[in-house]
Design a protein around this motif. Structure first.
Motif, PDB file in Angstrom:
ATOM      1  N   GLY A 183      16.600 -76.115  -4.756  1.00 28.60           N
ATOM      2  CA  GLY A 183      17.364 -75.820  -3.550  1.00 28.60           C
ATOM      3  C   GLY A 183      16.530 -75.919  -2.291  1.00 28.60           C
ATOM      4  N   SER A 184      15.348 -76.502  -2.378  1.00 23.87           N
ATOM      5  CA  SER A 184      14.428 -76.574  -1.241  1.00 23.87           C
ATOM      6  C   SER A 184      14.865 -77.640  -0.240  1.00 23.87           C
ATOM      7  CB  SER A 184      13.011 -76.905  -1.721  1.00 23.87           C
ATOM      8  OG  SER A 184      12.531 -75.925  -2.611  1.00 23.87           O
ATOM      9  N   LEU A 241       9.384 -81.216  -0.135  1.00 23.36           N
ATOM     10  CA  LEU A 241       9.155 -82.009  -1.339  1.00 23.36           C
ATOM     11  C   LEU A 241       7.646 -82.130  -1.599  1.00 23.36           C
ATOM     12  CD1 LEU A 241      10.721 -83.806  -3.452  1.00 23.36           C
ATOM     13  CD2 LEU A 241      10.144 -85.753  -1.983  1.00 23.36           C
ATOM     14  N   PRO A 242       7.180 -81.779  -2.803  1.00 23.88           N
ATOM     15  CA  PRO A 242       5.749 -81.877  -3.099  1.00 23.88           C
ATOM     16  C   PRO A 242       5.218 -83.295  -2.887  1.00 23.88           C
ATOM     17  CG  PRO A 242       6.853 -80.582  -4.788  1.00 23.88           C
ATOM     18  CD  PRO A 242       7.935 -81.160  -3.916  1.00 23.88           C
ATOM     19  N   ALA A 243       3.991 -83.387  -2.445  1.00 24.57           N
ATOM     20  CA  ALA A 243       3.402 -84.673  -2.062  1.00 24.57           C
ATOM     21  C   ALA A 243       3.355 -85.664  -3.215  1.00 24.57           C
ATOM     22  CB  ALA A 243       1.995 -84.439  -1.505  1.00 24.57           C
ATOM     23  N   HIS A 244       3.251 -85.178  -4.468  1.00 19.91           N
ATOM     24  CA  HIS A 244       3.120 -86.122  -5.583  1.00 19.91           C
ATOM     25  C   HIS A 244       4.422 -86.881  -5.845  1.00 19.91           C
ATOM     26  CE1 HIS A 244       4.493 -82.451  -7.768  1.00 19.91           C
ATOM     27  NE2 HIS A 244       5.170 -83.325  -8.487  1.00 19.91           N
ATOM     28  N   LEU A 258      15.867 -84.489  -8.421  1.00 21.36           N
ATOM     29  CA  LEU A 258      16.116 -83.379  -9.339  1.00 21.36           C
ATOM     30  C   LEU A 258      15.330 -82.139  -8.928  1.00 21.36           C
ATOM     31  CD1 LEU A 258      16.192 -85.180 -12.809  1.00 21.36           C
ATOM     32  CD2 LEU A 258      18.085 -83.972 -11.696  1.00 21.36           C
ATOM     33  N   TRP A 259      14.126 -82.334  -8.395  1.00 22.26           N
ATOM     34  CA  TRP A 259      13.340 -81.191  -7.914  1.00 22.26           C
ATOM     35  C   TRP A 259      14.059 -80.518  -6.750  1.00 22.26           C
ATOM     36  CZ3 TRP A 259      11.094 -79.368  -3.476  1.00 22.26           C
ATOM     37  CH2 TRP A 259      10.161 -78.327  -3.619  1.00 22.26           C
TER      38      TRP A 259
END
Length: 250
Positions: A46-47, A52-55, A40-41
């Motif tokens: 749209g990245s 993707l963030p590490a968490h 969903l992120w």
């Protein structure tokens, strides 16, 4: 609460359809809820997957997992679970164009095989959607951007019942009118000026057609959908299914 994060009610509908649960045979997956939120992120921002963030975990692992779930039609099952009670008093149909990012081009078989075509806006994909009376997605088809809207109507209507169909003049065709007459469904389609004998439509019911346009506005809040960055139509469909599942279950 962060709008990218699933509510407990949404997760309760989604969880039974995830792969790698402890009750499933074979290898267990990691935190399925965190993985869905990771997708969903990506869909919301749209990245690229690499950002993707590490968490959310390792981006490469998340991407491979997304690919596995896509091949297993998990995202379609999630959508179905979140859309299990449509209001089919009447249905609405419309199409929207999305521009294809250059990263979304170059798949094997050429653009035509991935529902990509050249239109006035460049390389584009058309999302043809059927919604229920509340404006929630029921079905959709992907078409190359230059194809006529009416091309994908038949598979959207096959095997589904509704009392009336609302649509703009792009869908005013004799074949669609004949189909609706055979079904006994009410025709609420804006009449094309070239029609020799315009049909008398219910203008009050037609006003509710804005709900399908509202759905597209909500869908395009997910930037990965608003500008297609997925090379294959199946990956793009998976993103749409998950985004629509969240919209339908709000």
């Amino acid at each position: 609460m962060d709008r990218n994060i699933l509510t407990d009610a949404q997760w309760a509908k989604i969880e039974p359809h995830c792969l790698g649960k402890r009750t499933d045979p074979g290898r267990s997956g990691g935190d399925n809820r965190r993985f869905i939120e990771a997708v969903l992120w990506i869909a919301r921002t749209g990245s690229p997957w690499r950002d993707l963030p590490a968490h959310y975990g390792n981006w490469s692992t998340a991407f491979r997992r997304f690919s596995d779930w896509r091949k297993a039609d998990v995202f379609k099952r999630i959508f179905d679970a979140c859309s299990d009670d449509p209001d089919m008093e009447y249905a609405m149909i419309d199409a929207t164009i999305v521009k294809v990012h250059r990263h979304g081009q170059g798949a094997k078989g050429g653009p035509q095989s991935q529902a990509i075509g050249r239109s006035k806006g460049g390389m584009t994909t058309k999302i043809l959607a059927l919604t229920d009376a509340l404006g929630n997605l029921v079905r959709f088809e992907l078409l190359p951007g230059h194809r006529f809207d009416t091309v994908g109507v038949e598979p959207l209507l096959t095997g589904i019942s509704f009392g009336a169909l609302l649509a703009d003049k792009a869908f005013d065709s004799n074949s669609i009118v004949d189909n609706l007459n055979e079904r006994g469904a009410k025709i609420v389609i804006s009449q094309h000026p070239r029609r020799s004998r315009p049909l008398d439509i219910d203008k009050e019911i037609y006003k509710w057609r804005h709900l399908v346009e509202n759905f597209f506005c909500k869908l395009k809040e997910f930037k990965r959908v608003a500008m297609r960055a997925d090379k294959t139509d199946n990956s793009f469909k998976a993103m749409i299914y998950l985004a629509a599942a969240v919209i339908n279950s709000k």
